[in-house]
Design an enzyme around this catalytic site. Sequence first.
Site, PDB file in Angstrom:
ATOM      1  N   CYS A  98       0.862  -1.183   0.000  1.00  0.00           N
ATOM      2  CA  CYS A  98       0.000   0.000   0.000  1.00  0.00           C
ATOM      3  C   CYS A  98       0.898   1.232   0.000  1.00  0.00           C
ATOM      4  O   CYS A  98       1.744   1.376   0.869  1.00  0.00           O
ATOM      5  CB  CYS A  98      -0.891  -0.028   1.239  1.00  0.00           C
ATOM      6  SG  CYS A  98      -1.710   1.544   1.587  1.00  0.00           S
ATOM      7  N   CYS A 102      -3.309   7.536  -1.662  1.00  0.00           N
ATOM      8  CA  CYS A 102      -4.613   7.651  -2.336  1.00  0.00           C
ATOM      9  C   CYS A 102      -5.729   8.118  -1.419  1.00  0.00           C
ATOM     10  O   CYS A 102      -6.704   8.718  -1.889  1.00  0.00           O
ATOM     11  CB  CYS A 102      -5.031   6.303  -2.920  1.00  0.00           C
ATOM     12  SG  CYS A 102      -3.683   5.249  -3.371  1.00  0.00           S
ATOM     13  N   THR A 189      -4.168   4.976   7.480  1.00  0.00           N
ATOM     14  CA  THR A 189      -3.167   4.564   6.514  1.00  0.00           C
ATOM     15  C   THR A 189      -2.199   5.710   6.222  1.00  0.00           C
ATOM     16  O   THR A 189      -2.626   6.786   5.809  1.00  0.00           O
ATOM     17  CB  THR A 189      -3.853   4.116   5.210  1.00  0.00           C
ATOM     18  OG1 THR A 189      -4.657   2.975   5.497  1.00  0.00           O
ATOM     19  CG2 THR A 189      -2.837   3.754   4.140  1.00  0.00           C
ATOM     20  N   GLU A 255      -0.326   1.651   9.264  1.00  0.00           N
ATOM     21  CA  GLU A 255      -1.567   2.212   9.792  1.00  0.00           C
ATOM     22  C   GLU A 255      -1.332   2.620  11.238  1.00  0.00           C
ATOM     23  O   GLU A 255      -0.503   2.017  11.919  1.00  0.00           O
ATOM     24  CB  GLU A 255      -2.710   1.175   9.754  1.00  0.00           C
ATOM     25  CG  GLU A 255      -3.508   1.184   8.473  1.00  0.00           C
ATOM     26  CD  GLU A 255      -2.827   0.448   7.330  1.00  0.00           C
ATOM     27  OE1 GLU A 255      -1.978  -0.430   7.631  1.00  0.00           O
ATOM     28  OE2 GLU A 255      -3.113   0.729   6.151  1.00  0.00           O
ATOM     29  N   HIS A 290     -12.762   5.631  -3.037  1.00  0.00           N
ATOM     30  CA  HIS A 290     -11.767   4.678  -2.509  1.00  0.00           C
ATOM     31  C   HIS A 290     -12.073   3.252  -2.957  1.00  0.00           C
ATOM     32  O   HIS A 290     -11.165   2.436  -3.106  1.00  0.00           O
ATOM     33  CB  HIS A 290     -11.660   4.793  -0.986  1.00  0.00           C
ATOM     34  CG  HIS A 290     -10.271   4.456  -0.511  1.00  0.00           C
ATOM     35  ND1 HIS A 290      -9.140   5.070  -0.991  1.00  0.00           N
ATOM     36  CD2 HIS A 290      -9.823   3.525   0.371  1.00  0.00           C
ATOM     37  CE1 HIS A 290      -8.073   4.544  -0.423  1.00  0.00           C
ATOM     38  NE2 HIS A 290      -8.450   3.604   0.402  1.00  0.00           N
ATOM     39  N   TYR A 294      -9.296   0.677  -5.249  1.00  0.00           N
ATOM     40  CA  TYR A 294      -8.866  -0.711  -5.057  1.00  0.00           C
ATOM     41  C   TYR A 294      -8.827  -1.501  -6.363  1.00  0.00           C
ATOM     42  O   TYR A 294      -8.151  -2.520  -6.454  1.00  0.00           O
ATOM     43  CB  TYR A 294      -9.790  -1.412  -4.044  1.00  0.00           C
ATOM     44  CG  TYR A 294      -9.522  -1.015  -2.610  1.00  0.00           C
ATOM     45  CD1 TYR A 294      -8.864   0.174  -2.303  1.00  0.00           C
ATOM     46  CD2 TYR A 294      -9.904  -1.825  -1.552  1.00  0.00           C
ATOM     47  CE1 TYR A 294      -8.608   0.535  -0.998  1.00  0.00           C
ATOM     48  CE2 TYR A 294      -9.648  -1.467  -0.243  1.00  0.00           C
ATOM     49  CZ  TYR A 294      -9.006  -0.279   0.025  1.00  0.00           C
ATOM     50  OH  TYR A 294      -8.750   0.071   1.322  1.00  0.00           O
ATOM     51  N   CYS A 297      -4.909  -0.326  -7.170  1.00  0.00           N
ATOM     52  CA  CYS A 297      -3.760  -0.686  -6.313  1.00  0.00           C
ATOM     53  C   CYS A 297      -3.683  -2.182  -6.038  1.00  0.00           C
ATOM     54  O   CYS A 297      -2.615  -2.777  -6.126  1.00  0.00           O
ATOM     55  CB  CYS A 297      -3.799   0.111  -5.014  1.00  0.00           C
ATOM     56  SG  CYS A 297      -4.970  -0.489  -3.778  1.00  0.00           S
ATOM     57  N   GLU A 445      -7.019  -5.329   4.262  1.00  0.00           N
ATOM     58  CA  GLU A 445      -7.505  -4.057   3.750  1.00  0.00           C
ATOM     59  C   GLU A 445      -8.451  -4.263   2.569  1.00  0.00           C
ATOM     60  O   GLU A 445      -9.393  -3.499   2.379  1.00  0.00           O
ATOM     61  CB  GLU A 445      -6.330  -3.175   3.353  1.00  0.00           C
ATOM     62  CG  GLU A 445      -6.818  -1.800   2.978  1.00  0.00           C
ATOM     63  CD  GLU A 445      -5.742  -0.748   3.064  1.00  0.00           C
ATOM     64  OE1 GLU A 445      -4.731  -0.978   3.724  1.00  0.00           O
ATOM     65  OE2 GLU A 445      -5.934   0.288   2.432  1.00  0.00           O
TER      66      GLU A 445
HETATM   67 FE1  SF4 Z   1      -3.273   1.897  -0.032  1.00  0.00          FE
HETATM   68 FE2  SF4 Z   1      -4.687   1.050  -2.124  1.00  0.00          FE
HETATM   69 FE3  SF4 Z   1      -5.814   2.660  -0.304  1.00  0.00          FE
HETATM   70 FE4  SF4 Z   1      -3.930   3.534  -2.021  1.00  0.00          FE
HETATM   71  S1  SF4 Z   1      -5.989   2.790  -2.533  1.00  0.00           S
HETATM   72  S2  SF4 Z   1      -4.070   3.987   0.151  1.00  0.00           S
HETATM   73  S3  SF4 Z   1      -2.577   1.777  -2.141  1.00  0.00           S
HETATM   74  S4  SF4 Z   1      -5.059   0.566   0.003  1.00  0.00           S
HETATM   75 FE    FE Z   2      -7.266   1.754   1.954  1.00  0.00          FE
END
Ligand code: SF4
Ligand code: FE
Length: 480
Positions: A98, A102, A189, A255, A290, A294, A297, A445
């Site tokens: 991660c 983001c 995060t 985190e 968000h 995902y 990422c 996550e």
């Molecule tokens: Fe982390 Fe993915 Fe959230 Fe970006 S979108 S902060 S990489 S979990």
């Molecule tokens: Fe996240």
Amino acid sequence: MMTGEQYIESIRSMKMHIFCLGEELETAVGHPILQPALNSVKMTYDLAQETEYRKLMTAISSLTGRTINRFTNLHQNCSDLVDKVKMQRVLGQKTASCFQRCVGMDAMNAVFSTTYDIDRKYGTDYHEQFKKFMIYCQDKDLTVDGAMTDPKGDRSLPPHLQTDPDLYLRVVKRRSDGVIVRGAKVHQTGICNSHEVLVMPTISLGEKDRDYAISFAVPTDTEGITMIIGRQSCDTRKLECSCQDVGNCKYGGVEALTIFNDVFVPNERIFMNGETKYAGLLVERFAGYHRQSYGGCKVGVGDVLIGAAALAAESNGVAKAYHIKDKLIEMTHLNETLYACGIACSCEGHPTPSGIYEIDTLLANVCKQNVTRYPYEIARLSQDIAGGLMVTAPSEKDCQNHATGPLINKYLAASSSFSTTNRLKIFRLIENLTMGTAAVGYLTESMHGAGSPQAQRIMISRQGSLEKKKGYVKSILDIE
Ligand code: SF4
Ligand code: FE
């Protein structure tokens, strides 16, 4: 824009209150457990400097016309939304973790459009204030932590009925120059790697929860903010100076439980203050962005895991076996399905009244619902392919010991194309991604980040247009 080195130095110069394994740290920079997480954020700066990635990693600011890092961009059209997902996939591939930046990007976009709506309704000036904050973040190229999740106490009770009213973050005092807030945000995060924290409410709120309808931004080293770093499985391997045993010692995520103990927020940094009716909309917009994230990422990290499984198979000498090939096909199919949803919800985006674009909510929720499942199956298949040595291999120190090293080399050798060390490194990476520190980002996550599975099912049920679908049947069958 900042270079990666400038980013690290900018974090080093801040005076955050960070606790890790029972000790207060002067800085996250250089700490063996936290530095890999900083390296992941640093990648978002490094890639923006590289010619090959510059187009994907940067955008032109709609507010200033200047070139900015895409992580501070306000999405102007569907193609911005698509590029966001593509950028996240690349970063997942580069870090296998991660990369944390983001959450702030998603929070910025959600707060931007929601402050516009609040101002239109109540004649407030949150939106202009937020624009100034955005220009500041874009010009300074800041990493912003998006802080949504409150501890929530007894889930059956609204914020104002909790035994301890601080279990949701709230305004405890209103002054002429700002407000004092108290409470906590959990699972934050990347907060110890961020310059600013952008706080939002965590649920829809009723009139009696007015003090909880608060959104604001402050620097992360503001007096009263304390971060307590969360443990990750196998995290202390990072203290052993054994890169091989960590699996991925370059990059990671982090985190922290973050406490706001009577933190002062000046008026110009307040973006919602008591407008309970808009709390739910802000939460929904942030969650939508968000859930889209995902689809980028986790897919990038999945690419690394699929690559590791393929190499593990080669190192074991089984790459040509039909069932191995089929498992790799299945992993790819699942991973690309996640990507397809991330791209689809972006292509089907639409403008908000503020002018910036948001994703298609139904498709973003389908994306995230798949993310709560497929990475687990991809992880299962990678473990199936790797075999038991992934968790029973001796430590790096035993590999280096003059008495045991030669024995390990001899008895754990497999395909002659791979040294025993390289073979073990690949196994450890799979362990890291599916059971170690990176499993926080890749698995748990995937389950709970951006809302647990049930939260997506509620949105899917709301957006599923069941009545319309029944209408199709009625019209075909001539039913009134
Ligand atoms: Fe982390 Fe993915 Fe959230 Fe970006 S979108 S902060 S990489 S979990
Ligand atoms: Fe996240």
